[in-house]
Design a protein around this motif. Structure first.
Motif, PDB file in Angstrom:
ATOM      1  N   LEU A  91       0.953  -1.278   0.046  1.00 64.29           N
ATOM      2  CA  LEU A  91      -0.109   0.140   0.206  1.00 64.29           C
ATOM      3  C   LEU A  91       0.956   1.098   0.034  1.00 64.29           C
ATOM      4  O   LEU A  91       1.605   1.611   0.677  1.00 64.29           O
ATOM      5  CB  LEU A  91      -1.058  -0.067   1.070  1.00 64.29           C
ATOM      6  CG  LEU A  91      -2.048  -1.115   1.499  1.00 64.29           C
ATOM      7  CD1 LEU A  91      -3.030  -0.757   2.511  1.00 64.29           C
ATOM      8  CD2 LEU A  91      -2.644  -1.309   0.087  1.00 64.29           C
ATOM      9  N   LYS A 119      -0.807  -1.270  -4.403  1.00 68.53           N
ATOM     10  CA  LYS A 119      -2.076  -0.329  -4.558  1.00 68.53           C
ATOM     11  C   LYS A 119      -1.748   1.199  -4.120  1.00 68.53           C
ATOM     12  O   LYS A 119      -1.079   1.344  -2.989  1.00 68.53           O
ATOM     13  CB  LYS A 119      -2.988  -1.115  -3.508  1.00 68.53           C
ATOM     14  CG  LYS A 119      -3.728  -2.286  -3.876  1.00 68.53           C
ATOM     15  CD  LYS A 119      -4.935  -2.591  -2.946  1.00 68.53           C
ATOM     16  CE  LYS A 119      -5.695  -3.918  -3.465  1.00 68.53           C
ATOM     17  NZ  LYS A 119      -6.922  -4.414  -2.702  1.00 68.53           N
ATOM     18  N   ILE A 121      -2.927   4.435  -2.965  1.00 75.59           N
ATOM     19  CA  ILE A 121      -3.932   4.942  -2.194  1.00 75.59           C
ATOM     20  C   ILE A 121      -4.153   6.405  -2.506  1.00 75.59           C
ATOM     21  O   ILE A 121      -3.088   7.135  -2.141  1.00 75.59           O
ATOM     22  CB  ILE A 121      -4.030   4.517  -0.751  1.00 75.59           C
ATOM     23  CG1 ILE A 121      -3.762   3.058  -0.691  1.00 75.59           C
ATOM     24  CG2 ILE A 121      -5.358   5.023  -0.171  1.00 75.59           C
ATOM     25  CD1 ILE A 121      -5.061   2.245  -1.429  1.00 75.59           C
ATOM     26  N   ALA A 158      -8.414   2.331   3.352  1.00 75.71           N
ATOM     27  CA  ALA A 158      -8.083   1.396   2.688  1.00 75.71           C
ATOM     28  C   ALA A 158      -7.547   0.178   3.195  1.00 75.71           C
ATOM     29  O   ALA A 158      -7.458  -1.157   2.537  1.00 75.71           O
ATOM     30  CB  ALA A 158      -6.484   1.706   1.956  1.00 75.71           C
TER      31      ALA A 158
END
Length: 258
Positions: A91, A119, A121, A158
């Motif tokens: 993340l 990912k 965010i 998230a």
């Protein structure tokens, strides 16, 4: 200097988060109980454990998927997670105010570790939208609100699908972190796992060199703790790495680890 362009404009109160902001979803009761039991059984045993042992412990014992949080200041956590075969996502909170080199490092990490999905965010508001709603350059006049909206709240939103998260905390980074555990529960009951907790900058640099890791280029130019570009600066030789970061008044963290 007065901002003549925005003089007379009415902006929202920065203490009020953007519409749509929410907290992390609660854990299922059985997962919360499992996490609590793990911390009670293992926190003391892992307090001074090696990074490899802590990450391998996570791969074996975590009762579900893990988030590996990446600031891209270094890429050690991705390497450790890959070596341990962790069932995890990487993340990266893209605040919209990162150095270009930070974004390039994220791209390089995504290519090197395809087994660990990256990912990105993002906050609810783009930088331009935030300026229009709250006023320009929030980082310069309310850094606590800036950190909340652009880092803390996006990461909170998230985290729903994960039973815990891996952090890059090191006790050597600051007095505030000097007694931080390697394993604990965060405020939502999720596992908070810090595999490099016993490392310092030298041991981090050695691991990076030994494993030929992706390197953030600014770390070679005197930036030893890297956050958003407007509040990150070079440090002198021998200076505390985090002295190159600007935090809100009375704070030694940006809010993610408070």
């Amino acid at each position: 200097m007065t901002d003549l362009l925005n003089a007379g404009k009415e902006f929202e109160d920065a203490s009020l988060s953007p519409e749509g902001t929410r907290d992390t979803a609660p854990l299922a009761a059985d997962i919360a109980e499992a996490n609590q039991a793990l911390v009670e059984q293992w926190a003391d045993k892992l307090f001074d454990a090696s990074a490899t042992d802590i990450m391998e412990w996570t791969a074996v014992h975590a009762p579900g998927r893990i988030a590996v949080t990446m600031s891209m200041e270094n890429t050690v956590l991705a390497e450790l997670a890959a070596k341990a075969g962790l069932d995890a996502d990487l993340l990266f909170v893209d605040t919209g105010f990162h150095f270009p080199e930070t974004l390039e490092t994220a791209d390089a990490v995504e290519k090197r570790y395809p087994q660990l999905p990256l990912k990105r965010i993002k906050p609810l508001l783009s930088p331009e939208e935030q300026d229009a709603v709250y006023g320009p350059r929030m980082y310069s006049w309310d850094l606590a609100a800036y950190n909340r909206m652009r880092k803390v709240e996006p990461l909170n939103m998230a985290m729903d699908e994960y039973v815990g998260w891996v952090t890059g905390l090191r006790r050597a980074d600051s007095e505030h972190r000097a007694s931080a555990p390697a394993l604990s529960l965060d405020r939502t009951g999720r596992l908070k796992i810090s595999p490099i907790i016993t490392w310092d900058l030298d041991s981090t640099d050695k691991y990076i060199a030994d494993e030929d890791l992706v390197i953030h280029p600014l770390t070679l130019q005197g930036y030893r703790s890297i956050g958003c570009a407007p509040v990150t600066f070079r440090v002198g030789e021998g200076d505390d790495a985090r002295s190159g970061r600007v935090f809100a008044d009375g704070k030694t963290e940006c809010g993610l680890h408070e």
